[in-house]
Design an enzyme around this catalytic site. Structure first.
Site, PDB file in Angstrom:
ATOM      1  CG  HIS A 108      -5.205 -35.458  17.372  1.00 32.69           C
ATOM      2  ND1 HIS A 108      -5.338 -36.679  17.990  1.00 32.69           N
ATOM      3  CD2 HIS A 108      -6.249 -35.354  16.506  1.00 32.69           C
ATOM      4  CE1 HIS A 108      -6.408 -37.304  17.500  1.00 32.69           C
ATOM      5  NE2 HIS A 108      -6.976 -36.514  16.602  1.00 32.69           N
ATOM      6  N   GLY A 123      -4.803  -1.768   5.181  1.00 32.60           N
ATOM      7  CA  GLY A 123      -4.035  -2.919   4.707  1.00 32.60           C
ATOM      8  C   GLY A 123      -4.675  -4.257   5.067  1.00 32.60           C
ATOM      9  NE  ARG A 124      -6.087  -3.538  11.284  1.00 30.18           N
ATOM     10  CZ  ARG A 124      -5.436  -2.386  11.343  1.00 30.18           C
ATOM     11  NH1 ARG A 124      -4.305  -2.217  10.680  1.00 30.18           N
ATOM     12  NH2 ARG A 124      -5.911  -1.385  12.075  1.00 30.18           N
ATOM     13  CD  GLU A 160      -1.496  -4.225  11.737  1.00 30.64           C
ATOM     14  OE1 GLU A 160      -0.394  -4.786  11.809  1.00 30.64           O
ATOM     15  OE2 GLU A 160      -1.982  -3.854  10.649  1.00 30.64           O
ATOM     16  CE  LYS A 167      -3.506   2.226   2.823  1.00 34.32           C
ATOM     17  NZ  LYS A 167      -4.373   2.175   3.987  1.00 34.32           N
ATOM     18  CE  LYS A 195       5.860  -0.969   9.815  1.00 30.19           C
ATOM     19  NZ  LYS A 195       4.870  -0.256   9.004  1.00 30.19           N
ATOM     20  CD  GLU A 232       9.270  -6.143   7.065  1.00 31.90           C
ATOM     21  OE1 GLU A 232       9.004  -5.036   6.528  1.00 31.90           O
ATOM     22  OE2 GLU A 232       9.106  -6.367   8.278  1.00 31.90           O
TER      23      GLU A 232
HETATM   24  O1  F6P Z   1       2.432  -4.073   9.974  1.00 30.87           O
HETATM   25  C1  F6P Z   1       2.026  -2.783   9.690  1.00 30.87           C
HETATM   26  C2  F6P Z   1       1.483  -2.636   8.305  1.00 30.87           C
HETATM   27  O2  F6P Z   1       1.341  -1.282   8.063  1.00 30.87           O
HETATM   28  C3  F6P Z   1       0.166  -3.361   8.091  1.00 30.87           C
HETATM   29  O3  F6P Z   1      -0.921  -2.687   8.567  1.00 30.87           O
HETATM   30  C4  F6P Z   1       0.181  -3.571   6.634  1.00 30.87           C
HETATM   31  O4  F6P Z   1      -0.741  -4.529   6.267  1.00 30.87           O
HETATM   32  C5  F6P Z   1       1.621  -3.982   6.413  1.00 30.87           C
HETATM   33  O5  F6P Z   1       2.344  -3.190   7.323  1.00 30.87           O
HETATM   34  C6  F6P Z   1       2.143  -3.836   5.008  1.00 30.87           C
HETATM   35  O6  F6P Z   1       2.114  -2.512   4.570  1.00 30.87           O
HETATM   36  P1  F6P Z   1       2.266  -2.140   3.044  1.00 30.87           P
HETATM   37  O7  F6P Z   1       1.122  -2.757   2.292  1.00 30.87           O
HETATM   38  O8  F6P Z   1       2.219  -0.649   3.001  1.00 30.87           O
HETATM   39  O9  F6P Z   1       3.583  -2.679   2.547  1.00 30.87           O
END
Ligand code: F6P
Length: 546
Positions: free
Chosen positions: A389, A272-273, A358, A212, A517, A218
């Site tokens: 189990h 995002g979620r 979150e 987003k 972060k 990452e």
């Molecule tokens: O973990 C924090 C967060 O902002 C989430 O809310 C989001 O889903 C994720 O990082 C990834 O963010 P992006 O889509 O901006 O890479």
């Protein structure tokens, strides 16, 4: 900060809160089985038939009076107004100054939804059309790679909401999947992308970078490393046929080298979620095709209508949210288990962990002050029967109160009735066992037949007693179709919303992930020897070990 749209009222400031506290104390010692005896028509107010869903919440430590008080609590907390505000596009994500409109992506109504006085629905349709056309081309084989071959593999590069939702749904809808193999890379650890790339041919692989913000460490690290891997084997012009992006940040996607033509826009009014319904769901749409993706949206759209139009006492997400608050705030329960009885949904708990934790893991109320009650439930779980189990021992005989959602499907997808009957037998038997338990008398009766001496029988008995009275909700669904999956996910999204409203917190920001972060950037400079930052003794010691 934007002006407040939502009411600012602590959970405990609602007039019925005190009555609920008193009532909980009054019925705390009454077992669920006794409630059944006292209430011959208990199922009338604790079971809900909706579309392909049958939801039974009768196995809970609550009676009709308690249930009515919870409904009153919801009314007093301004929930009706909050639902209207959300669906109409009001800025309810106050701390980020945004609307919360994942519901606009699947709306079954044609009424305009305004953001900044502009109807967003034409924009939603245009983004969907671009995604559907693209997916049709890739699936049909018309989209060619740099050597003229069709695509066979997709790699989704994203994390959090840009990974968990698409990954969970692709896995859940494996039965509906076409010939494209979809893989997911999320973790910044270099081994993850190396494993994901194993055996892939750059000529026939399409990389979907989903972020987003397009600033996530990452995702960008993985995207860069994967681009390097690609360019070791392919020409630079090949990027256009093999890398596409989903983002709100079109400047950054272009900087990365992605053709604007190959960038699928999303909007900041989708969290995002909650974004799998948007172009973030591109990998889902590639895996199952636009027809099934549209069914997923339709199912969610139907649940939205149910949620926004049904009186609270018959409203499934509202009832589930209230029961969760009942246990969290009045019984001291801290966690909830989610047990889907299908391997296809084995990652639903992990997906919901982000959605729920979150969103509602917040200690500051909408008044900017700490709340003085528990918020945010801890979510965990695994697929049944595997979970039986693994950790069911603790739910049956442990010391903790763990309300659990049992999610099952009447019909299997592959029609093996022998396995399906066994699965459903376990599904039903577990909630029965959790409810009824096993009394000392029943245990002694069994032990008498065991051949043990009387003394041994008495010694063994306490360990074999099940107290029972453990609360469960049963969500029984006709079959795992894209439409029903859409409705199920939307159900939990609305449950999150209701709980956030009642707890008087903001559910749609996630400031809690920022500090880690920021510090990771600083620590990285320490590790790479670019800076020597001050840290606490423990952290300095750990750094010295690396
Ligand atoms: O973990 C924090 C967060 O902002 C989430 O809310 C989001 O889903 C994720 O990082 C990834 O963010 P992006 O889509 O901006 O890479």
């Amino acid at each position: 900060m934007q002006k407040k749209i939502l009411l600012d009222k602590a959970l405990t400031a609602n007039p019925s809160w005190k009555a609920l506290e008193t009532h909980q104390k009054k019925i705390a010692e009454t077992s669920i089985l006794t409630h059944f005896k006292n209430e011959p028509h208990r199922l009338d107010y604790t079971s809900f038939d909706w579309e392909d869903f049958y939801v039974d919440v009768s196995k809970n430590r609550i009676d009709q009076k308690g249930f009515e008080l919870l409904i009153k609590l919801a009314e007093e907390s301004g929930l009706s107004e909050a639902i209207k505000a959300q669906f109409s596009g009001a800025i309810i994500n106050t701390t980020e100054n945004r609307a919360v409109l994942h519901t606009a992506l699947r709306t079954l109504k044609k009424d305009p939804i305004l953001v900044d006085e502009k109807n967003i629905l034409p924009e939603v349709e245009a983004a969907q059309k671009k995604m559907f056309d693209f997916c049709d081309k890739v699936i049909s084989g018309d989209w060619k790679g740099y050597t003229g071959k069709s695509i066979t593999h997709i790699v989704n590069i994203g994390i959090g909401g840009s990974d968990l939702g698409p990954a969970m749904v692709v896995e859940a809808l494996a039965h509906y999947q076409n010939h494209l193999e979809v893989r997911f890379v999320s973790n910044v650890e270099g081994d993850h992308h190396v494993e994901v790339l194993k055996g892939l041919n750059p000529e026939t692989t399409l990389f979907v970078i989903v972020s987003k913000t397009f600033t996530t460490q990452e995702t960008l690290s993985n995207a860069n490393s994967i681009r390097e891997w690609f360019l070791k084997q392919a020409p630079k012009q090949g990027i256009a046929q093999h890398f596409v992006a989903v983002s709100t940040n079109l400047e950054k996607t272009q900087e990365f080298g992605i053709d604007p033509e190959n960038t699928f826009p999303m909007n900041d009014w989708v969290g995002g979620r909650f974004s799998l319904w948007s172009t973030v769901g591109l990998s889902i749409c590639l895996a199952v095709g636009p027809k099934h993706f549209k069914s997923l949206l339709e199912g969610a759209g139907k649940m939205d209508l149910h949620f926004s139009e049904t009186p609270f006492e018959k409203n499934i997400p509202v009832v589930l949210a209230l029961l969760s608050i009942w246990y969290n705030n009045l019984w001291g329960a801290e966690s909830e288990a989610i047990i889907p009885y299908t391997q296809y949904l084995r990652n639903l708990p992990a997906y919901l962990q982000q959605g729920i934790m979150e969103s509602n893991g917040k200690y500051v109320g909408r008044d900017g002050k700490p709340v003085d009650y528990q918020t945010g439930t801890i979510i965990w779980g695994a697929s049944g029967t595997n979970a039986q189990h693994a950790f069911f021992q603790l739910i049956h005989q442990g010391t903790k109160l763990i309300p659990a959602d049992f999610i099952g499907f009447k019909k299997s997808l592959n029609g093996n009735s022998d396995h399906q009957n066994k699965l459903l037998a376990n599904f039903i038997a577990q909630t029965e066992a959790l409810l009824a338990g096993k009394t000392e008398a029943q245990v002694m009766e069994e032990l008498k037949k065991s051949g043990l001496s009387e003394t041994e029988q008495k010694q063994r008995a306490p360990f074999k007693i099940f107290q029972g009275n453990k609360p469960t909700n049963t969500i029984l669904i006709e079959q795992l179709t894209p439409k029903n999956l859409g409705a199920l996910i939307a159900l939990y999204e609305h449950k999150i919303f209701v709980q956030g409203i009642l707890w008087n917190i903001y559910s749609y920001d996630q400031w809690g992930v920022e500090l880690g972060k920021q510090l990771a950037k600083k620590v990285l400079n320490d590790i790479e020897g670019k800076e020597k930052n001050t840290h606490d003794t423990s952290t300095l010691n750990l750094l010295s070990k690396i």
